[in-house]
Write a protein that holds these residues in place. Structure first.
Motif, PDB file in Angstrom:
ATOM      1  N   UNK A 159       0.796  -1.228   0.000  1.00  0.00           N
ATOM      2  CA  UNK A 159       0.000   0.000   0.000  1.00  0.00           C
ATOM      3  C   UNK A 159       0.832   1.284   0.000  1.00  0.00           C
ATOM      4  N   UNK A 160       2.032   1.195  -0.480  1.00  0.00           N
ATOM      5  CA  UNK A 160       2.888   2.379  -0.553  1.00  0.00           C
ATOM      6  C   UNK A 160       4.125   2.044  -1.372  1.00  0.00           C
ATOM      7  N   UNK A 161       4.735   3.070  -1.944  1.00  0.00           N
ATOM      8  CA  UNK A 161       6.012   2.877  -2.626  1.00  0.00           C
ATOM      9  C   UNK A 161       7.100   2.768  -1.568  1.00  0.00           C
ATOM     10  N   UNK A 162       8.256   2.268  -1.943  1.00  0.00           N
ATOM     11  CA  UNK A 162       9.407   2.265  -1.043  1.00  0.00           C
ATOM     12  C   UNK A 162       9.883   3.705  -0.848  1.00  0.00           C
ATOM     13  N   UNK A 163      10.364   4.005   0.340  1.00  0.00           N
ATOM     14  CA  UNK A 163      10.834   5.377   0.602  1.00  0.00           C
ATOM     15  C   UNK A 163      11.964   5.759  -0.349  1.00  0.00           C
ATOM     16  N   UNK A 164      12.825   4.814  -0.691  1.00  0.00           N
ATOM     17  CA  UNK A 164      13.945   5.099  -1.590  1.00  0.00           C
ATOM     18  C   UNK A 164      13.483   5.471  -2.998  1.00  0.00           C
ATOM     19  N   UNK A 165      12.243   5.137  -3.342  1.00  0.00           N
ATOM     20  CA  UNK A 165      11.727   5.479  -4.667  1.00  0.00           C
ATOM     21  C   UNK A 165      11.700   6.988  -4.864  1.00  0.00           C
ATOM     22  N   UNK A 166      11.393   7.710  -3.807  1.00  0.00           N
ATOM     23  CA  UNK A 166      11.384   9.172  -3.904  1.00  0.00           C
ATOM     24  C   UNK A 166      12.794   9.707  -4.190  1.00  0.00           C
ATOM     25  N   UNK A 167      13.782   9.140  -3.534  1.00  0.00           N
ATOM     26  CA  UNK A 167      15.162   9.588  -3.776  1.00  0.00           C
ATOM     27  C   UNK A 167      15.604   9.208  -5.182  1.00  0.00           C
ATOM     28  N   UNK A 175      14.405  28.150   0.228  1.00  0.00           N
ATOM     29  CA  UNK A 175      15.761  27.597   0.185  1.00  0.00           C
ATOM     30  C   UNK A 175      15.909  26.394   1.115  1.00  0.00           C
ATOM     31  N   UNK A 176      15.130  26.383   2.176  1.00  0.00           N
ATOM     32  CA  UNK A 176      15.204  25.296   3.145  1.00  0.00           C
ATOM     33  C   UNK A 176      14.493  24.038   2.653  1.00  0.00           C
ATOM     34  N   UNK A 177      13.306  24.207   2.063  1.00  0.00           N
ATOM     35  CA  UNK A 177      12.463  23.061   1.762  1.00  0.00           C
ATOM     36  C   UNK A 177      12.532  22.556   0.322  1.00  0.00           C
ATOM     37  N   UNK A 178      12.549  23.462  -0.635  1.00  0.00           N
ATOM     38  CA  UNK A 178      12.427  23.031  -2.032  1.00  0.00           C
ATOM     39  C   UNK A 178      13.587  22.160  -2.525  1.00  0.00           C
ATOM     40  N   UNK A 179      14.846  22.486  -2.238  1.00  0.00           N
ATOM     41  CA  UNK A 179      15.929  21.600  -2.703  1.00  0.00           C
ATOM     42  C   UNK A 179      15.814  20.173  -2.170  1.00  0.00           C
ATOM     43  N   UNK A 180      15.371  20.038  -0.910  1.00  0.00           N
ATOM     44  CA  UNK A 180      15.216  18.706  -0.339  1.00  0.00           C
ATOM     45  C   UNK A 180      14.025  17.974  -0.942  1.00  0.00           C
ATOM     46  N   UNK A 181      13.011  18.708  -1.373  1.00  0.00           N
ATOM     47  CA  UNK A 181      11.900  18.085  -2.087  1.00  0.00           C
ATOM     48  C   UNK A 181      12.347  17.635  -3.478  1.00  0.00           C
ATOM     49  N   UNK A 182      13.214  18.417  -4.101  1.00  0.00           N
ATOM     50  CA  UNK A 182      13.712  18.075  -5.441  1.00  0.00           C
ATOM     51  C   UNK A 182      14.573  16.819  -5.419  1.00  0.00           C
ATOM     52  N   UNK A 183      15.277  16.602  -4.331  1.00  0.00           N
ATOM     53  CA  UNK A 183      16.141  15.423  -4.218  1.00  0.00           C
ATOM     54  C   UNK A 183      15.385  14.189  -3.733  1.00  0.00           C
ATOM     55  N   UNK A 184      14.178  14.402  -3.223  1.00  0.00           N
ATOM     56  CA  UNK A 184      13.417  13.292  -2.651  1.00  0.00           C
ATOM     57  C   UNK A 184      13.709  13.070  -1.187  1.00  0.00           C
ATOM     58  N   UNK A 185      14.540  13.932  -0.610  1.00  0.00           N
ATOM     59  CA  UNK A 185      14.841  13.808   0.821  1.00  0.00           C
ATOM     60  C   UNK A 185      13.603  14.122   1.658  1.00  0.00           C
ATOM     61  N   UNK A 186      12.828  15.113   1.204  1.00  0.00           N
ATOM     62  CA  UNK A 186      11.552  15.436   1.825  1.00  0.00           C
ATOM     63  C   UNK A 186      10.426  15.037   0.884  1.00  0.00           C
ATOM     64  N   UNK A 187       9.368  14.439   1.425  1.00  0.00           N
ATOM     65  CA  UNK A 187       8.166  14.123   0.649  1.00  0.00           C
ATOM     66  C   UNK A 187       7.049  15.054   1.104  1.00  0.00           C
ATOM     67  N   UNK A 188       6.363  15.651   0.152  1.00  0.00           N
ATOM     68  CA  UNK A 188       5.339  16.632   0.459  1.00  0.00           C
ATOM     69  C   UNK A 188       3.929  16.082   0.376  1.00  0.00           C
TER      70      UNK A 188
END
Length: 382
Positions: free
Chosen positions: A39-47, A111-124
């Protein structure tokens, strides 16, 4: 199907289209069945998606994004729909959450949030719906009360896409219940080690099983007032209304990609299925049904392409976006139903793609504003 090319897909986008197609085919499709069971993708899929350059496609490079336009988001969205890959909730992550932050957050927060979202480190994720409030956003009960330098948030949310993995959640809450819609605000919640934040169960759905959809609970959850998406309270409802046209186009585009896949598969199937000594496509009923659906798809494609041209020019109105969403999803569900019927009993078997489309498509008439609510929005402009 014809060799028609959408007018908004220019040469460089054709190249990206191939990359998007390959990403879905190689990184997502092989895992869909396993992800559906958990019921979910692997967390590493985002990265991995970040490594492949498939996150924050239309966010400027200065914030870690790919520097493209909404057309890039649209292409990846259509490709996921064409390949029946609903697992990765990138439309919410990149197409919705990232754009709220880009438009309304402070420079420091971007600057704090968007780069980490782009890398998949943060999921929104975005938390709007509640057990008693779905399409009617003015009815939400989640409350945020100032206390010192924080907001203390209490309430619950449900049907939250990416809710299981989300590290960054846009929570829609009432900061002044007496003001109704004008007392609604959006507060950015960073979930790591956050006291009072609790994830509920991953909700079991009839379709889109690989995409996590969760419940969220807030019990005296403290969030810095600086995380108000603002800069002032009471702007939440306006922010939601400003962003909804693009969000509804995301759904309309997915419906378009789904229509194309359903028709392509069904035409091929009816060419091979034998009935009464003939192939199914040689029977008049089959031919007429396919002709009707091809006409509907062509109308939908022309209309949604026109909407895309307007989106890219910044000219799409809320009521026209509502038309694209409700009409596109309604026609998609009708086409999938007709295509399943032409598959006969095999259409009811999950090994056939049309069966997966049948259960995946139904939610599209509900989320992003139910189609009945969208008709009311349109009617108010008459």
């Amino acid at each position: 199907m014809t060799d028609y090319q959408s007018p908004w897909i220019v040469d460089d986008l054709v190249i990206f289209q191939e990359s998007a197609r390959r990403f879905v085919a190689e990184e997502l499709l092989p895992n869909e069945e396993r992800w559906a069971k958990q019921q979910r993708v692997d967390r590493d899929t985002w990265r991995r998606a970040g490594e492949c350059g498939m996150l924050l496609l239309s966010i400027p490079e200065e914030y870690g994004g790919m520097g493209g336009s909404f057309a890039h988001d649209a292409i990846l969205n259509i490709e996921q729909s064409r390949q029946i890959s609903a697992s990765l909730g990138n439309n919410v992550h990149s197409g919705i959450v990232a754009h709220y932050i880009l438009r309304y957050a402070s420079e420091e927060q971007k600057q704090k949030w968007l780069p980490k979202m782009a890398s998949g480190e943060l999921v929104g994720a975005i938390a709007m719906s509640e057990p008693g409030a779905g399409s009617d956003l003015q009815a939400i009960k989640c409350r945020a009360v100032k206390d010192g330098d924080d907001y203390v948030i209490n309430g619950s949310k449900t049907f939250i896409t990416n809710g299981y993995h989300a590290d960054l959640i846009l929570v829609v809450a009432k900061t002044d219940p007496e003001k109704g819609a004008k007392g609604t605000s959006i507060i950015v919640v960073e979930t790591e080690n956050l006291a009072g934040f609790r994830r509920g169960r991953i909700l079991e759905k009839i379709g889109q099983k690989a995409q996590d959809t969760a419940e969220l609970f807030f019990d005296d959850m403290r969030v810095p007032q600086a995380n108000l998406l603002g800069p002032v309270e009471g702007q939440g409802f306006i922010q939601l209304m400003q962003q909804l046209p693009q969000e509804r186009m995301i759904i309309a585009l997915a419906a378009l990609g789904g229509m194309e896949r359903a028709l392509t598969d069904t035409i091929e199937y009816t060419r091979n299925r034998k009935l009464f000594g003939k192939t199914s496509i040689d029977l008049q009923n089959t031919r007429f049904k396919l002709a009707e659906m091809q006409t509907t798809y062509t109308i939908a494609r022309t209309f949604i392409d026109d909407c895309m041209v307007k989106v890219l020019k910044g000219e799409l109105t809320g009521e026209v976006a509502a038309m694209a969403k409700w009409w596109g999803t309604q026609r998609y569900c009708e086409i999938v139903d007709e295509c399943l019927q032409l598959h006969g009993g095999y259409g009811y078997m999950v090994e056939y793609p049309i069966a997966r489309q049948y259960v995946n498509s139904r939610i599209m008439k509900i989320f992003g504003g139910s189609n009945e609510v969208l008709k009311e929005i349109i009617a108010r402009t008459l």
